[in-house]
Design a protein around this motif. Structure first.
Motif, PDB file in Angstrom:
ATOM      1  N   VAL C 161      24.393 -15.634  14.288  1.00 13.98           N
ATOM      2  CA  VAL C 161      25.088 -14.750  13.352  1.00 13.98           C
ATOM      3  C   VAL C 161      25.352 -13.401  14.000  1.00 13.98           C
ATOM      4  O   VAL C 161      26.423 -12.799  13.823  1.00 13.98           O
ATOM      5  N   GLU C 164      28.452 -13.432  15.957  1.00 13.60           N
ATOM      6  CA  GLU C 164      29.655 -13.418  15.106  1.00 13.60           C
ATOM      7  C   GLU C 164      29.864 -12.050  14.457  1.00 13.60           C
ATOM      8  O   GLU C 164      30.998 -11.648  14.194  1.00 13.60           O
ATOM      9  N   LEU C 165      28.771 -11.354  14.210  1.00 15.04           N
ATOM     10  CA  LEU C 165      28.877 -10.016  13.650  1.00 15.04           C
ATOM     11  C   LEU C 165      29.546  -9.065  14.647  1.00 15.04           C
ATOM     12  O   LEU C 165      30.245  -8.126  14.255  1.00 15.04           O
ATOM     13  N   PHE C 167      31.668 -10.249  17.385  1.00 10.91           N
ATOM     14  CA  PHE C 167      33.023 -10.679  17.764  1.00 10.91           C
ATOM     15  C   PHE C 167      33.947 -10.881  16.559  1.00 10.91           C
ATOM     16  O   PHE C 167      35.159 -10.711  16.680  1.00 10.91           O
ATOM     17  N   PRO C 169      34.628  -9.160  13.756  1.00 14.16           N
ATOM     18  CA  PRO C 169      35.539  -8.049  13.413  1.00 14.16           C
ATOM     19  C   PRO C 169      36.617  -7.826  14.464  1.00 14.16           C
ATOM     20  O   PRO C 169      37.759  -7.498  14.129  1.00 14.16           O
ATOM     21  N   THR C 188      32.298   1.143  17.636  1.00 13.79           N
ATOM     22  CA  THR C 188      31.871   1.246  16.242  1.00 13.79           C
ATOM     23  C   THR C 188      31.230  -0.056  15.775  1.00 13.79           C
ATOM     24  O   THR C 188      30.183  -0.050  15.109  1.00 13.79           O
ATOM     25  N   LEU C 192      27.420  -0.473  14.430  1.00 19.49           N
ATOM     26  CA  LEU C 192      27.115  -0.988  13.087  1.00 19.49           C
ATOM     27  C   LEU C 192      26.277  -2.263  13.186  1.00 19.49           C
ATOM     28  O   LEU C 192      25.293  -2.434  12.441  1.00 19.49           O
ATOM     29  N   ALA C 193      26.665  -3.149  14.076  1.00 25.33           N
ATOM     30  CA  ALA C 193      25.937  -4.412  14.199  1.00 25.33           C
ATOM     31  C   ALA C 193      24.479  -4.151  14.555  1.00 25.33           C
ATOM     32  O   ALA C 193      23.565  -4.787  14.022  1.00 25.33           O
ATOM     33  N   ARG C 195      22.696  -1.531  13.847  1.00 24.57           N
ATOM     34  CA  ARG C 195      21.980  -1.029  12.668  1.00 24.57           C
ATOM     35  C   ARG C 195      21.574  -2.192  11.781  1.00 24.57           C
ATOM     36  O   ARG C 195      20.519  -2.147  11.130  1.00 24.57           O
ATOM     37  N   ALA C 196      22.447  -3.194  11.738  1.00 26.52           N
ATOM     38  CA  ALA C 196      22.130  -4.349  10.897  1.00 26.52           C
ATOM     39  C   ALA C 196      20.998  -5.185  11.481  1.00 26.52           C
ATOM     40  O   ALA C 196      20.243  -5.834  10.726  1.00 26.52           O
ATOM     41  N   LEU C 197      20.881  -5.143  12.786  1.00 27.24           N
ATOM     42  CA  LEU C 197      19.959  -6.078  13.437  1.00 27.24           C
ATOM     43  C   LEU C 197      18.614  -5.467  13.799  1.00 27.24           C
ATOM     44  O   LEU C 197      17.664  -6.181  14.133  1.00 27.24           O
ATOM     45  N   ARG C 198      18.535  -4.148  13.737  1.00 28.31           N
ATOM     46  CA  ARG C 198      17.282  -3.501  14.137  1.00 28.31           C
ATOM     47  C   ARG C 198      16.144  -3.883  13.211  1.00 28.31           C
ATOM     48  O   ARG C 198      16.361  -4.262  12.072  1.00 28.31           O
TER      49      ARG C 198
END
Lengths: 203, 203, 203, 203
Positions: C161, C164-165, C167, C169, C188, C192-193, C195-198
DNA sequence: TACTAAGCGAGACGGTACGTCACGTCTTTTA
DNA sequence: TAAAAGACGTGACGTACCGTCTCGCTTAGTA
């Protein structure tokens, strides 16, 4: 019981439209030839709706025939050949202009067009013969009749055949382009035809 | 200077397709007439792609001409009129069958078609004259030449004109349907033409 | 019992033809686009018979895929992302060139072409993913795995995932042209990705 | 400066034909796929002349787009996402149906078709985005805006990017078939995206 | 003076055929 | 026996006209 055929009222017909359709048709047939002539193009050139053409003419050929006839509307009335007493000269005087006409693109193109259409429309053939060719052929026949009375032609000469003997070779050459169509040729045909038609024993 | 036209290789041409196209064209022109004859219908009837027709023939008329000629492929070789010494009988022997042919719907319909197309395609006119009419006209001319040598015709008779004097009236009547085309008419034309062509002072 | 499938002998295959077909295909797809690309044109440009293409490739798309892959034949072998310890910088270092490629017409046009064909040919989709995209995605996944081991990403982060997060966008914007595709955008998305994955509770 | 393009008069347009064309197009694209969809087949199925299609649509893709849009004509008006205060739930409520639609062959096939055509026709791309995707994206953006106002998202969150962060991964998986497209996946994407977008220091 | 009904221009419509393009198959010739 | 060359049957393309059909818009003749 009523017919479903729409029969338009001729009294309401627009003379303006009729004229411009015939002009457009005549111009176009000379420009693009009969095969590429279309109702749509005639309508467009004439500034007229297609329906107006379909309302008043049954076929493309009919429009072109009318257009062709409208050209010579002034020369209406009975055609009469000169009768100078010299049958050879008089016949040449009618065959030479015929050759001229057949060579003039303004007549050549639409006349070919009419003959084309006529081949698949016997009604049109009859109309062409009757309205376009017959007057001239009848005048020629009349002049031959006069010559026969004067003893210049055989008493039993068939004038229908005689006329075809005169015009047949001309149209043959015009149609098949086997050789140039000239006034000289018209003269030759007249001379030969007369030798064929003169009373026996003379020359 | 080389043309950009794609010119297909004739050695690879499918004889099978050629034959079926010509057959189909000949059948269809008789069935529906030339005006309603379409390349699509020919291709469909022949079981052939349209491109195969477009590849080998430049126009609908060319296909029909070939179809027409293919019918008489057996009678190849030089046409030669009989020379019995009796010029009148010999000419009648060629004009009568011509009349027969012109009346036979199997020839009448496609032949009219060809003449139609020829009117807007001078190339085709030339081909028709050369491949279809010229052989017969040349044979006639040859027979007339022989008669002239035998003193039966005037020494200065123009044989090209003579041929037109014979065939012109026939085609005139056939084309314009002014009167029934009969063998009797052919005979009359021969008789008249010969009177025109005989040496002066004789009859 | 023998198959009717023609299975050509690969040892006899002409390397010369193969190369010129792939070159021609690659050039043409850029010039005229995939939709207007034809086998005939490829064959003509390559100086090759059409059959030679049909013999070795099952579809137009397969030719283009091969052509596309042949371009990057030199960069074979395993792709490996840099691992500087700075996951953000390393990801940017791979997404920025991806953006560059997607903007480069030399890749953009045939790549779109491949995706088009792939939509109606699942076999091709699989091939594209496997041979074209998977190497890069796997390398990215590997780098993320390293980061996860280093505690920079959440321990339970799903790396499929994650990829895909990153590539998704990019391709979204490239495909739909909703906005200009820039390196700034790539940055960007990476930020953002991440921040989502940390790991939770950090930032 | 006036265009010579013939621009038909929309007031005379036949609603009946328009409808049957769109229906036929929609049916056929599902039945045979976009690649094998032909204008001829649409016209035949719709009982319509080809010209009527060419008159009103510039390309096959445009017809399919209209057909696709016509399906959802009932759901006209502004799309509005629920605003329960729970941004995560609300986004899932929109991404899940999107996944459902992408999996439904009735939408999947023509939608892939549209994207295909769009790749070689930027005008169409714009239309697809504007008429098909933008409404949903704008609604999503609006919902995110509301969340941002409520302090649930970072004050500087770029909502355009946010939307791509949500939809990009979905389309990526749909287009490349790298893994099954499920509602679970949609949920995961929403959760990750929100972690990326939340205000710093929170979680 | 209004009303009605026709012819009119315009042009959209369902069709048919056009002549071209590319498909994928097949056959012939060359190396 | 692969390859080049390219003819073949097939079928779709996009265009041109066909002849029919509505649309308003004049333009008479009737009420």
């Amino acid at each position: 019981m009523s017919s479903s055929e729409r029969t338009p009222d001729p009294t309401r017909r627009s003379e303006r439209s009729r004229r411009s359709i015939l002009s457009a048709a005549f111009e176009l047939v000379s420009e693009v030839g009969y095969g590429k002539l279309t109702i749509e193009a005639i309508a467009a050139r004439a500034g007229v709706g297609k329906q107006t053409i379909y309302r008043w003419w049954p076929s493309k050929g009919a429009v072109v025939l009318d257009a062709f006839l409208a050209r010579g509307e002034s020369e209406q009335g009975e055609i009469r050949l000169p009768d100078t007493g010299d049958i050879e000269a008089d016949l040449k005087a009618v065959l030479r202009p015929t050759v001229e006409e057949l060579k003039d693109p303004r007549y050549d193109v639409p006349f070919r067009a009419l003959l084309i259409e006529a081949q698949t429309d016997p009604t049109l053939t009859a109309q062409i013969v009757e309205r376009l060719l017959e007057p001239q052929m009848e005048a020629t026949r009349e002049r031959l009749r006069s010559a026969r009375r004067a003893g210049q032609l055989a008493g039993d000469a068939d004038l229908d055949v005689a006329v075809e003997l005169l015009f047949g070779p001309l149209y043959h050459r015009w149609l098949l382009r086997t050789a140039p169509l000239t006034e000289r040729y018209a003269d030759t045909v007249v001379e030969l035809a007369l030798r064929a038609l003169r009373p026996a024993g003379r020359d």
